[in-house]
Design a protein around this motif. Structure first.
Motif, PDB file in Angstrom:
ATOM      1  N   ARG A 158       0.833  -1.208   0.000  1.00 22.61           N
ATOM      2  CA  ARG A 158       0.000   0.000   0.000  1.00 22.61           C
ATOM      3  C   ARG A 158       0.868   1.258   0.000  1.00 22.61           C
ATOM      4  N   GLU A 159       1.956   1.227   0.750  1.00 18.14           N
ATOM      5  CA  GLU A 159       2.885   2.364   0.761  1.00 18.14           C
ATOM      6  C   GLU A 159       3.492   2.579  -0.622  1.00 18.14           C
ATOM      7  N   MET A 160       3.844   1.479  -1.289  1.00 15.27           N
ATOM      8  CA  MET A 160       4.421   1.592  -2.628  1.00 15.27           C
ATOM      9  C   MET A 160       3.390   2.081  -3.639  1.00 15.27           C
ATOM     10  N   LYS A 161       2.123   1.739  -3.428  1.00 18.22           N
ATOM     11  CA  LYS A 161       1.072   2.269  -4.304  1.00 18.22           C
ATOM     12  C   LYS A 161       1.004   3.791  -4.187  1.00 18.22           C
ATOM     13  N   CYS A 162       1.157   4.289  -2.980  1.00 23.48           N
ATOM     14  CA  CYS A 162       1.153   5.743  -2.783  1.00 23.48           C
ATOM     15  C   CYS A 162       2.358   6.382  -3.470  1.00 23.48           C
ATOM     16  N   SER A 163       3.501   5.702  -3.436  1.00 20.89           N
ATOM     17  CA  SER A 163       4.682   6.203  -4.137  1.00 20.89           C
ATOM     18  C   SER A 163       4.455   6.197  -5.644  1.00 20.89           C
ATOM     19  N   LEU A 164       3.820   5.137  -6.136  1.00 20.93           N
ATOM     20  CA  LEU A 164       3.479   5.061  -7.559  1.00 20.93           C
ATOM     21  C   LEU A 164       2.575   6.224  -7.948  1.00 20.93           C
ATOM     22  N   ILE A 165       1.568   6.494  -7.138  1.00 20.76           N
ATOM     23  CA  ILE A 165       0.635   7.584  -7.436  1.00 20.76           C
ATOM     24  C   ILE A 165       1.354   8.930  -7.415  1.00 20.76           C
ATOM     25  N   PHE A 166       2.298   9.091  -6.507  1.00 17.48           N
ATOM     26  CA  PHE A 166       3.097  10.321  -6.473  1.00 17.48           C
ATOM     27  C   PHE A 166       3.802  10.531  -7.813  1.00 17.48           C
ATOM     28  N   ILE A 167       4.407   9.475  -8.343  1.00 17.65           N
ATOM     29  CA  ILE A 167       5.134   9.561  -9.611  1.00 17.65           C
ATOM     30  C   ILE A 167       4.169   9.771 -10.776  1.00 17.65           C
ATOM     31  N   GLU A 168       3.065   9.045 -10.775  1.00 16.99           N
ATOM     32  CA  GLU A 168       2.062   9.211 -11.835  1.00 16.99           C
ATOM     33  C   GLU A 168       1.530  10.641 -11.861  1.00 16.99           C
ATOM     34  N   PHE A 169       1.255  11.179 -10.677  1.00 13.96           N
ATOM     35  CA  PHE A 169       0.720  12.537 -10.633  1.00 13.96           C
ATOM     36  C   PHE A 169       1.776  13.557 -11.053  1.00 13.96           C
ATOM     37  N   LEU A 170       3.018  13.315 -10.690  1.00 10.95           N
ATOM     38  CA  LEU A 170       4.104  14.196 -11.121  1.00 10.95           C
ATOM     39  C   LEU A 170       4.151  14.265 -12.647  1.00 10.95           C
ATOM     40  N   TYR A 171       3.993  13.123 -13.278  1.00  7.00           N
ATOM     41  CA  TYR A 171       3.990  13.056 -14.746  1.00  7.00           C
ATOM     42  C   TYR A 171       2.773  13.783 -15.312  1.00  7.00           C
ATOM     43  N   LEU A 172       1.601  13.532 -14.732  1.00 10.41           N
ATOM     44  CA  LEU A 172       0.390  14.205 -15.200  1.00 10.41           C
ATOM     45  C   LEU A 172       0.496  15.712 -14.998  1.00 10.41           C
ATOM     46  N   TYR A 173       1.074  16.118 -13.891  1.00  8.12           N
ATOM     47  CA  TYR A 173       1.240  17.547 -13.612  1.00  8.12           C
ATOM     48  C   TYR A 173       2.134  18.194 -14.668  1.00  8.12           C
ATOM     49  N   PHE A 174       3.201  17.489 -15.041  1.00  6.34           N
ATOM     50  CA  PHE A 174       4.071  17.969 -16.121  1.00  6.34           C
ATOM     51  C   PHE A 174       3.279  18.122 -17.419  1.00  6.34           C
ATOM     52  N   LEU A 175       2.491  17.110 -17.771  1.00  4.08           N
ATOM     53  CA  LEU A 175       1.693  17.157 -18.998  1.00  4.08           C
ATOM     54  C   LEU A 175       0.681  18.298 -18.954  1.00  4.08           C
ATOM     55  N   SER A 176       0.094  18.514 -17.793  1.00  2.00           N
ATOM     56  CA  SER A 176      -0.927  19.564 -17.675  1.00  2.00           C
ATOM     57  C   SER A 176      -0.323  20.947 -17.868  1.00  2.00           C
ATOM     58  N   ARG A 177       0.875  21.155 -17.347  1.00  3.05           N
ATOM     59  CA  ARG A 177       1.547  22.448 -17.535  1.00  3.05           C
ATOM     60  C   ARG A 177       1.982  22.627 -18.986  1.00  3.05           C
ATOM     61  N   LYS A 178       2.395  21.537 -19.588  1.00  2.00           N
ATOM     62  CA  LYS A 178       2.868  21.587 -20.975  1.00  2.00           C
ATOM     63  C   LYS A 178       1.715  21.851 -21.948  1.00  2.00           C
ATOM     64  N   LEU A 179       0.566  21.252 -21.668  1.00  2.00           N
ATOM     65  CA  LEU A 179      -0.545  21.282 -22.616  1.00  2.00           C
ATOM     66  C   LEU A 179      -1.761  22.049 -22.109  1.00  2.00           C
ATOM     67  N   ASN A 180      -1.636  22.650 -20.938  1.00  2.00           N
ATOM     68  CA  ASN A 180      -2.742  23.414 -20.351  1.00  2.00           C
ATOM     69  C   ASN A 180      -3.989  22.547 -20.174  1.00  2.00           C
TER      70      ASN A 180
END
Length: 279
Positions: A158-180
């Motif tokens: 479960r802890e590793m799932k939270c780490s995975l989500i942190f990384i996934e969201f970091l990637y999505l956040y990058f995409l959102s800034r790049k593409l608005n």
């Protein structure tokens, strides 16, 4: 999705983590590689990364924690590569280019890429955390045992799932800034994850008295390590006080979360996620 979160209701915790993961992935899958990359160098990796995120979550569901961690570290390197070449199409790559080259590039440009958060320290910290767990050392041997031990395997996964989500969201956040891209729903879901990490930490503390040094390796935030260095009962009481405050904040946010799910057209999607695996 009408979540009624209770500290002791781990199934609800799993539901929330699962929904957050699936929603973030759904947003990422809507992006075409041509929207962020000017050439086809990373086309395969761009789509492979999404599959790896899915596979990592599946591995964690099956308690294959070390295997999932190794793949997550690889996925993180690939994510850094995609971010780097999307920012600088002229960045040099060759068969001898090391993964650290792209991580260094992203950390150096972190403020331009992400804004004020995450910081360059945050970006490199997660890589060090994953590397520590997958390197072939005596630590890994003991980690392998602890990660598979009946009483702790679910907590660590479960802890590793939270780490995975942190990384996934970091990637999505990058995409959102790049593409608005509007990412209000995944952002609101993500901001509640620390509460569930806290619940998980409480569970971990209760199991950690005999093997706390090893278990500490699996906690991403070093600030949380102090909670595993003192008497478990005293710590559990302290964490429960914190969790009460965070739970109140979460409960206040649940109507907004449910409204956003409906507003964004994800109500049926979320119900399907909770009832089944949709991959």
């Amino acid at each position: 999705m009408n979540l009624d979160i209770e500290i002791k209701d781990i199934d609800k915790v799993e539901d929330y983590i699962k929904v957050t993961h699936y929603v973030i992935i759904d947003y990422i899958e809507k992006v075409n590689y041509k929207d962020i990359l000017n050439d086809s160098r990373a086309k395969y990796i761009f789509y492979e990364l999404i599959d790896e995120f899915k596979e990592i979550y599946s591995l964690l569901d099956r308690r294959k924690t070390l295997m999932a961690t190794a793949l997550l570290r690889n996925a993180y390197e690939e994510m850094m590569y995609i971010i780097a070449i999307s920012e600088d199409n002229a960045i040099e790559t060759s068969v001898n280019t090391k993964a650290g080259h792209f991580i260094n590039y992203v950390t150096e440009k972190s403020e331009k890429i992400f804004g004020e958060a995450p910081t360059s320290k945050d970006i490199y910290k997660i890589y060090g955390y994953l590397s520590k767990l997958v390197h072939v050392t005596n630590l890994k041997e003991v980690a392998s045992y602890v990660a598979s031990e009946k009483n702790t395997s679910k907590i660590i996964a479960r802890e590793m799932k939270c780490s995975l989500i942190f990384i996934e969201f970091l990637y999505l956040y990058f995409l959102s800034r790049k593409l608005n891209i509007d990412i209000e729903l995944p952002t609101v879901l993500f901001t509640c994850i620390p509460f569930f990490e806290l619940i998980n930490l409480i569970q971990l503390v209760k199991e950690s008295e005999r093997k706390k040094e090893m278990l500490m390796s699996y906690i991403r935030n070093e600030e949380s390590h102090k909670y595993l260095k003192v008497e478990a009962r005293k710590v559990a009481n302290e964490l429960n006080k914190v969790s009460i405050v965070q739970k109140e904040q979460l409960m206040n946010n649940l109507p907004k979360i449910n409204d956003l799910i409906r507003k964004c057209g994800y109500e049926e999607f979320v119900e399907t996620v909770i009832k089944n695996d949709i991959y």
